[in-house]
Design an enzyme around this catalytic site. Structure first.
Site, PDB file in Angstrom:
ATOM      1  N   LYS A 235       0.869  -1.183   0.000  1.00 59.57           N
ATOM      2  CA  LYS A 235       0.000   0.000   0.000  1.00 59.57           C
ATOM      3  C   LYS A 235       0.902   1.229   0.000  1.00 59.57           C
ATOM      4  O   LYS A 235       1.673   1.444   0.928  1.00 59.57           O
ATOM      5  CB  LYS A 235      -0.907  -0.005   1.243  1.00 59.57           C
ATOM      6  CG  LYS A 235      -1.675   1.313   1.454  1.00 59.57           C
ATOM      7  CD  LYS A 235      -2.647   1.241   2.638  1.00 59.57           C
ATOM      8  CE  LYS A 235      -3.256   2.609   2.943  1.00 59.57           C
ATOM      9  NZ  LYS A 235      -4.177   2.603   4.102  1.00 59.57           N
ATOM     10  N   ASP A 240      -2.526  10.182   3.300  1.00 55.26           N
ATOM     11  CA  ASP A 240      -3.916   9.799   3.512  1.00 55.26           C
ATOM     12  C   ASP A 240      -4.594  10.859   4.375  1.00 55.26           C
ATOM     13  O   ASP A 240      -4.520  10.819   5.604  1.00 55.26           O
ATOM     14  CB  ASP A 240      -3.976   8.417   4.195  1.00 55.26           C
ATOM     15  CG  ASP A 240      -5.418   7.960   4.433  1.00 55.26           C
ATOM     16  OD1 ASP A 240      -6.344   8.590   3.868  1.00 55.26           O
ATOM     17  OD2 ASP A 240      -5.613   6.971   5.173  1.00 55.26           O
ATOM     18  N   LYS A 247     -10.030  13.043   7.827  1.00 56.76           N
ATOM     19  CA  LYS A 247      -9.549  12.667   9.160  1.00 56.76           C
ATOM     20  C   LYS A 247      -9.591  13.884  10.080  1.00 56.76           C
ATOM     21  O   LYS A 247      -9.467  15.018   9.614  1.00 56.76           O
ATOM     22  CB  LYS A 247      -8.103  12.166   9.062  1.00 56.76           C
ATOM     23  CG  LYS A 247      -7.971  10.758   8.507  1.00 56.76           C
ATOM     24  CD  LYS A 247      -6.533  10.280   8.570  1.00 56.76           C
ATOM     25  CE  LYS A 247      -6.348   8.936   7.894  1.00 56.76           C
ATOM     26  NZ  LYS A 247      -6.980   7.807   8.605  1.00 56.76           N
ATOM     27  N   ASP A 258       1.534   6.336   5.527  1.00 58.86           N
ATOM     28  CA  ASP A 258       0.596   5.401   4.911  1.00 58.86           C
ATOM     29  C   ASP A 258       1.187   4.746   3.653  1.00 58.86           C
ATOM     30  O   ASP A 258       0.550   3.928   3.007  1.00 58.86           O
ATOM     31  CB  ASP A 258      -0.727   6.119   4.597  1.00 58.86           C
ATOM     32  CG  ASP A 258      -1.938   5.215   4.792  1.00 58.86           C
ATOM     33  OD1 ASP A 258      -1.798   4.184   5.475  1.00 58.86           O
ATOM     34  OD2 ASP A 258      -3.008   5.531   4.229  1.00 58.86           O
ATOM     35  N   ARG A 321      -7.769  -0.322   0.999  1.00 61.04           N
ATOM     36  CA  ARG A 321      -8.326  -1.577   0.479  1.00 61.04           C
ATOM     37  C   ARG A 321      -8.781  -1.430  -0.972  1.00 61.04           C
ATOM     38  O   ARG A 321      -8.770  -2.401  -1.732  1.00 61.04           O
ATOM     39  CB  ARG A 321      -9.466  -2.059   1.395  1.00 61.04           C
ATOM     40  CG  ARG A 321     -10.613  -1.124   1.492  1.00 61.04           C
ATOM     41  CD  ARG A 321     -11.535  -1.437   2.673  1.00 61.04           C
ATOM     42  NE  ARG A 321     -10.969  -1.015   3.952  1.00 61.04           N
ATOM     43  CZ  ARG A 321     -11.549  -1.210   5.135  1.00 61.04           C
ATOM     44  NH1 ARG A 321     -12.709  -1.845   5.208  1.00 61.04           N
ATOM     45  NH2 ARG A 321     -10.986  -0.788   6.243  1.00 61.04           N
TER      46      ARG A 321
HETATM   47  N1  BES Z   1      -4.261   4.605   6.772  1.00 58.06           N
HETATM   48  C1  BES Z   1      -5.374   4.347   7.603  1.00 58.06           C
HETATM   49  C2  BES Z   1      -5.083   3.342   8.716  1.00 58.06           C
HETATM   50  C3  BES Z   1      -4.120   3.818   9.790  1.00 58.06           C
HETATM   51  C4  BES Z   1      -4.592   4.441  10.924  1.00 58.06           C
HETATM   52  C5  BES Z   1      -2.780   3.573   9.652  1.00 58.06           C
HETATM   53  C6  BES Z   1      -3.713   4.869  11.899  1.00 58.06           C
HETATM   54  C7  BES Z   1      -1.899   3.975  10.628  1.00 58.06           C
HETATM   55  C8  BES Z   1      -2.371   4.624  11.754  1.00 58.06           C
HETATM   56  C9  BES Z   1      -6.527   3.793   6.782  1.00 58.06           C
HETATM   57  O1  BES Z   1      -6.591   4.216   5.478  1.00 58.06           O
HETATM   58  C10 BES Z   1      -7.776   4.231   7.462  1.00 58.06           C
HETATM   59  O2  BES Z   1      -7.986   5.394   7.568  1.00 58.06           O
HETATM   60  N2  BES Z   1      -8.564   3.271   7.911  1.00 58.06           N
HETATM   61  C11 BES Z   1      -9.762   3.557   8.605  1.00 58.06           C
HETATM   62  C12 BES Z   1     -10.800   2.565   8.124  1.00 58.06           C
HETATM   63  C13 BES Z   1     -12.205   2.909   8.500  1.00 58.06           C
HETATM   64  C14 BES Z   1     -12.660   4.175   7.828  1.00 58.06           C
HETATM   65  C15 BES Z   1     -13.108   1.771   8.107  1.00 58.06           C
HETATM   66  C16 BES Z   1      -9.518   3.433  10.090  1.00 58.06           C
HETATM   67  O3  BES Z   1      -8.699   2.623  10.496  1.00 58.06           O
HETATM   68  O4  BES Z   1     -10.119   4.195  10.836  1.00 58.06           O
HETATM   69 ZN    ZN Z   2      -4.736   4.765   4.596  1.00 59.04          ZN
HETATM   70 ZN    ZN Z   3      -7.603   6.080   5.250  1.00 61.64          ZN
END
Ligand code: BES
Ligand code: ZN
Ligand code: ZN
Length: 471
Positions: A235, A240, A247, A258, A321
């Site tokens: 990835k 992000d 966020k 990320d 994903r």
């Molecule tokens: N890149 C993030 C996951 C992440 C979070 C990596 C904190 C490292 C530290 C991912 O793209 C994301 O934002 N995932 C969401 C998924 C949710 C929206 C279903 C998450 O983990 O909140």
């Molecule tokens: Zn991400």
């Molecule tokens: Zn994300």
């Protein structure tokens, strides 16, 4: 800072400092027991006592096994770097801890100073690892291998640590091209028009609001008569922001990391090519920036992925994903592999489940999970399996498309993300595939083990160990 292996008796090696690891039960027998006692040194793991006048640096360890020696060496190297000594020697007490010593020195002594106008200068220059083992060539081989893997881990860290205005999908592709040139790898970059031809509707949607074009990077290491073929998928979200499902301000900070999955697979292919292992390795990277804008993809959009599976977007922050869905599909068409491993900072939920020190491992094959877990304990990286089940799978159902990009329930988020990826793994590849969620392990804001602030290079040591053991 240099690290050298020396074949001599320890007392024949001249250096400013002699490093000694001590267990609690060795404390009273130690020649310097009195002075160590006066200094209040109790040989607790990672505690140090520097006897400057004598040029002795003691470090407490719970055991003389790899995990404790690696962490202790990382503490030692920091103390040496902030002293005014120039060199130190460490005795290699057993062959089994050579990599731990190398990792402690090289990974524990790592600093990222690209953006400091005045980086801290250290007068410390050299570490000698001293062995008078009869089987010196074996010791030397172990040392050289460990050095290649640790340097590749720092290569990965360097890219992760670079700021997002410096590393975007295009410049990440340049890093890959440079690596390919140096290490004699094949390198193919698919630009946006190629991604459109490939009908990668999921990956393209994520990158649409970015001013930087997305790219799919394919690196290949092809030795003659390989024992096995491995596909790695990373990835590579160079940033992000969360997209329109933006966020919160505090969660956005660190999201340059990320791209750590992409950086890990580059580090792995770099190490494997330098170790000259007879395993063919392909690294596929989805390099994308997730931003906001008038043309951004939206919650409620329905995307048509490369595999024709339609995806309802319910949260644009679950973007990794979507990118991986298309890259995994492309990778399965491009290479017939014996193993397919993806590395991704995929979910915050993985951190909730396992803590920040453990990588989440998901997939179908118990045998493969077992082999990877073994490589994990050998490498010093912590991994733990998160099991799939049919109940969690149902939570990805969509009323309007084939699958939703988010689960309908808030629990088990790391596993539902893994199950989303599973939808894009072909039947014949189900037992060859493993997903590594490195969201917790790839980046740290507090030093632990041989990790310092920033990217850790998670996945590199683990995969090198696994690939070395392939029969
Ligand atoms: N890149 C993030 C996951 C992440 C979070 C990596 C904190 C490292 C530290 C991912 O793209 C994301 O934002 N995932 C969401 C998924 C949710 C929206 C279903 C998450 O983990 O909140
Ligand atoms: Zn991400
Ligand atoms: Zn994300």
């Amino acid at each position: 800072m240099n690290i050298k292996l020396i074949e001599k008796e320890l007392n024949e090696v001249v250096s400013d400092v002699n490093v000694i690891f001590l267990k609690k039960d060795e404390l009273t027998e130690c020649e310097h027991a009195d002075i160590l006692d006066k200094a209040g040194f109790k040989a607790e793991q990672d505690s140090i006592c520097f006897l400057y006048e004598k040029g002795l640096l003691f470090c407490g360890v719970d055991s003389k096994k790899s995990d404790d020696i690696r962490a202790a060496t990382a503490v030692v190297i920091k103390a040496l770097r902030s002293s005014n000594f120039k060199s130190a020697k460490i005795a290699i007490l057993s062959k089994s801890i050579i990599s731990a010593l190398v990792e402690g020195v090289v990974l524990g002594g790592y600093e990222f100073n690209d953006y400091k106008s005045e980086p801290k200068l250290s007068s410390f220059e050299e570490v000698f690892l001293v062995s008078n083992d009869l089987d010196y060539t074996k010791v030397e081989d172990n040392f050289n291998e460990a050095l290649i893997v640790a340097s590749a881990t720092n290569f990965t860290r360097d890219i992760v640590n670079k700021a997002p205005q410096e590393i975007n999908p295009q410049t990440l592709a340049n890093v890959a091209k440079e690596l390919a040139k140096k290490n004699n790898l094949e390198c193919t970059i698919l630009d946006e028009s190629a991604l459109e031809k490939e009908k990668m509707g999921a990956m393209l949607a994520v990158g649409r609001a970015s001013v930087h074009d997305s790219a799919l990077i394919h690196l290949a290491y092809k030795p003659k008569n390989p024992k096995k073929v491995i596909t790695l998928v990373g990835k590579g979200l160079t940033y992000d922001s969360g997209g329109l499902s933006l966020k919160a301000a505090t969660s956005m900070v660190t999201m340059k990391m990320d791209k750590a999955g992409a950086c890990a697979v580059m580090g792995i292919i770099k190490a494997v090519s330098e170790l000259k292992l007879d395993v063919e390795v392909h690294a596929f990277i989805g390099a994308v920036e997730n931003m906001i804008g008038g043309n951004a993809y939206k919650p409620d959009d329905v995307l048509v992925s490369r595999s024709k599976t339609t995806i309802e977007v319910r949260n644009t922050d679950a973007e990794g994903r979507l990118v991986l869905a298309d890259v995994l599909d492309y990778a399965q068409d491009s290479v017939k592999a014996d193993y397919i491993f993806d590395f991704a900072t995929l979910t915050g939920a993985c951190m909730v489940a396992l803590g920040q020190y453990t990588t989440g491992l998901m997939g179908h094959s118990h045998k493969l999970k077992h082999d990877i877990s073994r490589a994990g304990s050998e490498s010093g990286e912590l991994i733990s399996s998160l099991p799939f089940n049919s109940h969690l799978k149902k939570l990805l159902k969509s009323e309007i498309a084939d699958i939703s990009n988010t689960s309908s329930k808030p629990y088990g988020g790391a596993i539902t993300a893994g199950l989303f990826l599973d939808k894009f793994i072909r039947e014949e590849n189900k037992n060859k595939w493993m997903h590594f969620d490195i969201a917790g392990t790839a980046y740290t804001e507090a030093a632990w083990d041989c990790n310092v602030y920033g990217g850790t290079g998670a996945g590199v040591r683990l995969m090198c160990e696994f690939i070395k053991e392939i029969k």
